[in-house]
Design an enzyme around this catalytic site. Structure first.
Site, PDB file in Angstrom:
ATOM      1  N   TYR A  60       0.849  -1.192   0.000  1.00  0.00           N
ATOM      2  CA  TYR A  60       0.000   0.000   0.000  1.00  0.00           C
ATOM      3  C   TYR A  60       0.884   1.242   0.000  1.00  0.00           C
ATOM      4  O   TYR A  60       1.991   1.226   0.544  1.00  0.00           O
ATOM      5  CB  TYR A  60      -0.915   0.014   1.225  1.00  0.00           C
ATOM      6  N   GLU A  61       0.377   2.331  -0.583  1.00  0.00           N
ATOM      7  CA  GLU A  61       1.213   3.518  -0.716  1.00  0.00           C
ATOM      8  C   GLU A  61       1.528   4.170   0.625  1.00  0.00           C
ATOM      9  O   GLU A  61       2.400   5.019   0.707  1.00  0.00           O
ATOM     10  CB  GLU A  61       0.569   4.528  -1.671  1.00  0.00           C
ATOM     11  N   SER A  62       0.842   3.757   1.680  1.00  0.00           N
ATOM     12  CA  SER A  62       1.174   4.232   3.023  1.00  0.00           C
ATOM     13  C   SER A  62       2.496   3.635   3.508  1.00  0.00           C
ATOM     14  O   SER A  62       2.958   3.977   4.593  1.00  0.00           O
ATOM     15  CB  SER A  62       0.053   3.892   3.997  1.00  0.00           C
ATOM     16  N   GLY A  63       3.104   2.740   2.732  1.00  0.00           N
ATOM     17  CA  GLY A  63       4.431   2.247   3.071  1.00  0.00           C
ATOM     18  C   GLY A  63       4.465   0.867   3.691  1.00  0.00           C
ATOM     19  O   GLY A  63       5.484   0.450   4.229  1.00  0.00           O
TER      20      GLY A  63
END
Lengths: 258, 284
Positions: A60-63
């Site tokens: 996920y782009e939240s890392g």
């Protein structure tokens, strides 16, 4: 063992979103590294991981790297994503080190508008300075679509969403078609599939124009044409989407958050 | 000299009218209490920077503190549109709002360049999109070694960076963990900084992943639940009911204005606002 004996596809009842999610999940291969956006992409990736593709890697782009939530998260930054992840990295790192160099197999996106070459608009409907509808904007999509080896697109099909010309190009798919995406520099291969509530489209191997290759059960070519803002190309060997099985529906409802 | 003070002092000392202010926290540790204090102190003409302007910036924009928004994704996650943001863009209400719009990758490179003391950063991005037509902060650049064309993005160096963290120690060093977002870069890119924390401790929790030394943090203020309705990993969960309720509160100008009056202008600090909505709060 007496499991797996009650597969009765005809008995399965499902919504349009559930059908889109299941068709999308089937497209993921075991071991694929998937960069996931929230909504149907996230649900589909989690469904694939809990059914036919247990080794699919969710990023996920939240890392969060290789996260294994039991339920589909409501937001891309839910705490469970961090708690169940193999690693948590910063946002600059997830884009620079993990997405940009081409480590991602599948970028999985939605959109408000799409054109015949799979370019996407998630920014404005109408004029940029005086929009009819102001949408959220780009988020991670431009670079996810650029760097992933292939992208999968999921959105409902209508004459308003499948348009002749985008009001704003937020994210490039096959650019102007005919291989022109390759002129954009080092990049992945672009949209491989578009899954809608009516059917499935794939790009023509020569022109890159999205072509209807499959209709969902009960849907017609006429409906697909009417829900497309350009003269829709239909594959010669148009098929019917395999309906969701009871097993798939049950698995989907287990992973869904609501 | 300590950097530990009240949030009211921290905002009064560090945020000036006209400043560029970056408030970060990627779905996690969003500095809502600091946002409320900026509204309470009636700051004006701010250039607000944030990758994901969600409900916190809907409040600031609707309250009329912003002249420009620098961002990459604006929405109420899992709920829908930001009505105050949309009305500012569509109808210039309560005032016009300029936009400097990017992708997440571009924004994160802009912060990293700012934190690194560089005038710009580079990435493979933006190509073929309309994003470059509406901003002066993205230009093509050729690699001096290979000739490859890349996107150059100008550095972000806010006047003030604002974040929320789980802990500070008694020296004013800051520590946080969980989803890390772009907070480290935002603080290091900014000339001044404000950090609100859940608690001030003698020793950091072993889960702390990022530490910001006290000498890069202008002000630390203890504000328990200061990230509500977002969450603080290990302290409290996201208040999804608040995010859903915001859709109705923000839809109507008058309902919104009454909410700002009641919850911010007529309270002395964030704890009074939290006391009003206590029933929706849930412990981890």
């Amino acid at each position: 063992m007496v499991t797996e004996i009650i597969e009765t596809p005809a008995a399965a009842q499902y919504t349009a979103d559930e059908l889109m999610t299941i068709v999308a999940a089937r497209e993921l291969n075991n071991g694929d590294v998937v960069f996931v956006g929230i909504g149907i992409p996230s649900t589909a990736a989690n469904l694939a991981r809990q059914t036919h593709a247990p080794d699919v890697v969710l990023i996920y782009e939240s890392g969060t790297i290789d996260t294994k939530p039991t339920k589909t998260p409501l937001s891309i930054g839910d705490g469970e994503l961090a708690e169940t992840a193999l690693a948590v990295v910063s946002v600059p790192e997830i884009f620079a080190y993990w997405l940009q160099p081409g480590r991602i197999d599948v970028g999985f996106l939605g959109a408000a508008q799409l054109d015949r070459h799979g370019n996407l608009n998630t920014t404005v409907i109408g004029d940029y300075a005086h929009p009819k509808v102001r949408l959220p904007g780009a988020g991670g999509a431009p670079e996810i679509a650029l760097a992933s080896k292939r992208t999968m697109l999921v959105l409902r099909q209508s004459a308003r969403s499948f348009v002749e010309k985008l009001d704003y190009v937020t994210t490039v798919g096959h650019h102007e078609g005919h291989g022109s995406r390759a002129t954009l520099g080092r990049a992945g291969n672009g949209p491989a599939i578009v899954i809608t509530d009516i059917g499935v489209l794939r790009p023509d191997p020569v022109t890159d124009e999205l072509t209807l290759v499959s209709l969902h059960p009960g849907r017609t070519v006429e409906e697909a044409v009417a829900a497309t803002g350009w003269p829709l190309k239909i594959a010669d060997d148009l098929s019917e989407t395999t309906p969701p099985t009871v097993t798939e529906i049950e698995a989907l409802r287990r992973v869904s958050s609501t | 000299m300590t950097n530990i003070m009240t949030l009211s002092e921290a905002v009064a000392q560090n945020v000036n009218d006209g400043d560029t202010v970056a408030m970060e926290g990627f779905t996690h540790l969003i500095p809502f209490a600091a946002g409320h204090e900026i509204i309470r102190q009636q700051k004006r003409d701010l250039r607000l920077v944030r990758m994901t302007p969600d409900v916190i910036y809907d409040q600031l924009i609707g309250a009329g503190v912003a002249r420009e928004l620098v961002f990459s994704w604006g929405g109420n996650p899992g709920v829908g549109s930001l009505h105050r943001f949309r009305e500012a863009v569509d109808l210039a209400y309560p005032r016009s709002l300029e936009l400097d719009e990017h992708s997440h990758a571009g924004m994160s490179v802009r912060y990293s360049a700012g934190a690194s003391g560089l005038p710009f950063g580079t990435l493979r991005g933006y190509v073929g999109t309309d994003l470059t037509k509406y901003t002066d902060n993205v230009r093509p650049i050729s690699c001096p070694f290979t000739g490859e064309s890349l996107a150059a993005v100008s550095a972000l160096n806010p006047d003030v960076g604002v974040i929320h963290a789980q802990q500070a120690d008694r020296h004013g060093n800051v520590g946080f963990w969980g989803i890390l977002g772009v907070q480290k870069e935002a603080i290091l890119a900014s000339r001044r900084s404000i950090v609100t924390v859940e608690e001030i401790v003698d020793e950091f929790d072993p889960r702390v992943r990022v530490v910001l030394p006290h000498w890069v943090v202008s002000a630390v203020a203890m504000v328990p639940r200061g990230a509500h309705p977002s969450y603080a990993h290990g302290f409290y969960d996201r208040d999804n009911a608040y995010y859903r309720a915001w859709d109705e509160i923000s839809r109507d100008r008058d309902v919104f204005s009454a909410w700002i009056e009641t919850h911010i202008m007529n309270t002395s600090d964030f704890s009074e606002h939290l006391a009003m909505i206590e029933p929706t709060l849930a412990e981890v």
